[in-house]
Design a protein around this motif. Structure first.
Motif, short mmCIF file in Angstrom:
data_model
loop_
_atom_site.label_atom_id
_atom_site.label_comp_id
_atom_site.label_asym_id
_atom_site.label_seq_id
_atom_site.Cartn_x
_atom_site.Cartn_y
_atom_site.Cartn_z
N VAL A 62 0.85 -1.18 0.00
CA VAL A 62 0.00 0.00 0.00
C VAL A 62 0.89 1.24 0.00
O VAL A 62 1.75 1.39 0.86
N ARG A 63 0.68 2.09 -1.00
CA ARG A 63 1.38 3.38 -1.03
C ARG A 63 0.37 4.46 -0.68
O ARG A 63 -0.68 4.56 -1.32
N ILE A 64 0.68 5.25 0.35
CA ILE A 64 -0.20 6.34 0.76
C ILE A 64 0.19 7.57 -0.06
O ILE A 64 1.31 8.06 0.03
N GLU A 65 -0.75 8.03 -0.89
CA GLU A 65 -0.47 9.15 -1.79
C GLU A 65 -0.64 10.48 -1.05
O GLU A 65 -1.26 10.54 0.01
N ALA A 66 -0.13 11.56 -1.65
CA ALA A 66 -0.18 12.89 -1.04
C ALA A 66 -1.61 13.33 -0.75
O ALA A 66 -1.87 14.05 0.21
N ASP A 67 -2.58 12.89 -1.57
CA ASP A 67 -3.98 13.31 -1.37
C ASP A 67 -4.73 12.39 -0.42
O ASP A 67 -5.94 12.53 -0.24
N LYS B 289 -6.80 1.53 -6.74
CA LYS B 289 -6.65 2.65 -5.80
C LYS B 289 -7.93 2.76 -4.97
O LYS B 289 -9.02 2.53 -5.49
N ILE B 290 -7.73 3.11 -3.70
CA ILE B 290 -8.86 3.25 -2.76
C ILE B 290 -8.78 4.62 -2.09
O ILE B 290 -7.70 5.06 -1.70
N LYS B 291 -9.96 5.23 -1.94
CA LYS B 291 -10.08 6.40 -1.08
C LYS B 291 -10.59 5.87 0.25
O LYS B 291 -11.72 5.41 0.34
N PRO B 292 -9.74 5.88 1.30
CA PRO B 292 -10.15 5.28 2.57
C PRO B 292 -11.26 6.07 3.27
O PRO B 292 -11.31 7.29 3.16
N ASP B 293 -12.13 5.35 3.98
CA ASP B 293 -13.19 6.00 4.75
C ASP B 293 -12.62 6.73 5.96
O ASP B 293 -13.11 7.78 6.34
N ALA B 294 -11.59 6.16 6.59
CA ALA B 294 -11.03 6.75 7.80
C ALA B 294 -9.50 6.64 7.78
O ALA B 294 -8.96 5.55 7.69
N ALA B 295 -8.84 7.77 7.89
CA ALA B 295 -7.37 7.79 7.87
C ALA B 295 -6.80 6.96 9.03
O ALA B 295 -5.72 6.39 8.92
N ALA B 296 -7.54 6.86 10.13
CA ALA B 296 -7.07 6.11 11.30
C ALA B 296 -6.83 4.63 10.95
O ALA B 296 -5.98 3.98 11.58
N ASP B 297 -7.56 4.11 9.95
CA ASP B 297 -7.39 2.70 9.56
C ASP B 297 -5.98 2.42 9.05
O ASP B 297 -5.53 1.28 9.09
N LEU B 298 -5.30 3.45 8.57
CA LEU B 298 -3.96 3.25 8.01
C LEU B 298 -2.98 2.79 9.07
O LEU B 298 -1.98 2.14 8.77
N GLY B 299 -3.27 3.10 10.33
CA GLY B 299 -2.41 2.70 11.43
C GLY B 299 -2.35 1.19 11.62
O GLY B 299 -1.45 0.68 12.29
N LYS B 300 -3.31 0.47 11.04
CA LYS B 300 -3.35 -0.99 11.16
C LYS B 300 -2.44 -1.69 10.16
O LYS B 300 -2.20 -2.89 10.26
N LEU B 301 -1.92 -0.93 9.20
CA LEU B 301 -1.04 -1.51 8.19
C LEU B 301 0.34 -1.76 8.76
O LEU B 301 0.78 -1.08 9.69
N LEU C 78 -5.01 5.63 -1.51
CA LEU C 78 -4.09 4.50 -1.42
C LEU C 78 -3.95 3.82 -2.77
O LEU C 78 -4.94 3.59 -3.45
N THR C 79 -2.72 3.50 -3.13
CA THR C 79 -2.44 2.72 -4.33
C THR C 79 -1.98 1.35 -3.85
O THR C 79 -1.14 1.27 -2.95
N LEU C 80 -2.55 0.27 -4.43
CA LEU C 80 -2.27 -1.08 -3.96
C LEU C 80 -1.74 -1.98 -5.05
O LEU C 80 -2.10 -1.84 -6.22
N GLY C 81 -0.96 -2.95 -4.62
CA GLY C 81 -0.51 -4.02 -5.50
C GLY C 81 -0.19 -5.24 -4.65
O GLY C 81 -0.50 -5.27 -3.46
N VAL C 82 0.41 -6.23 -5.26
CA VAL C 82 0.84 -7.41 -4.50
C VAL C 82 2.35 -7.36 -4.34
O VAL C 82 3.06 -6.85 -5.20
#
Length: 128
Positions: A17-22, A103-115, A25-29
């Motif tokens: 998961v790459r967190i973009e400036a905006d 690419k995903i626009k996350p519902d909550a930025a706090a979820d990124l902390g679980k990565l 999220l950009t995802l791949g395997v």
């Protein structure tokens, strides 16, 4: 040891998961995942506009050996898929980190902390 770039985040299920400036999220395997799968021959990616839940299977990657689900790392809305990767699925094998899938626009930025960070993902791979 697989290539694990330090600037990306990871999931237990081998997505990067790459967190973009905006904030999107950009995802791949991961490189580990493509090595385990072998020659990738088919990708089925989610449509833009699709709402996904964290951990939901939302894409499929198939190799000559197996088919595997790709999971959404966080809840959100799919905002795009990489049609070039669908047309050339072998690009995942050639450059796992250069070939984004969706690419995903996350519902909550706090979820990124679980990565996972690179060290956390390296531990997952080492224990696999």
């Amino acid at each position: 040891m697989s290539n694990i770039p330090a600037d990306l985040k990871y999931t237990q299920s081998h997505e990067w998961v790459r967190i973009e400036a905006d904030g999107t999220l950009t995802l791949g395997v991961t490189d580990h995942a493509q090595e385990a799968l072998g020659d990738v021959v088919f990708l089925e990616l989610p449509e833009a506009g699709r709402k996904v839940a964290a951990g939901e299977a939302c894409a499929v990657i198939e190799s000559v050996k197996a088919a595997s689900d790709i999971y959404a790392p966080v809840a959100g809305e799919v905002i795009g898929s990489n049609e070039a990767a669908v047309d050339a699925p072998e690009s995942v094998n050639t450059d796992a980190y250069g070939t984004w899938l969706f690419k995903i626009k996350p519902d909550a930025a706090a979820d990124l902390g679980k990565l996972l960070d690179a060290a956390g993902y390296e531990a997952v791979v080492a224990n696999a």
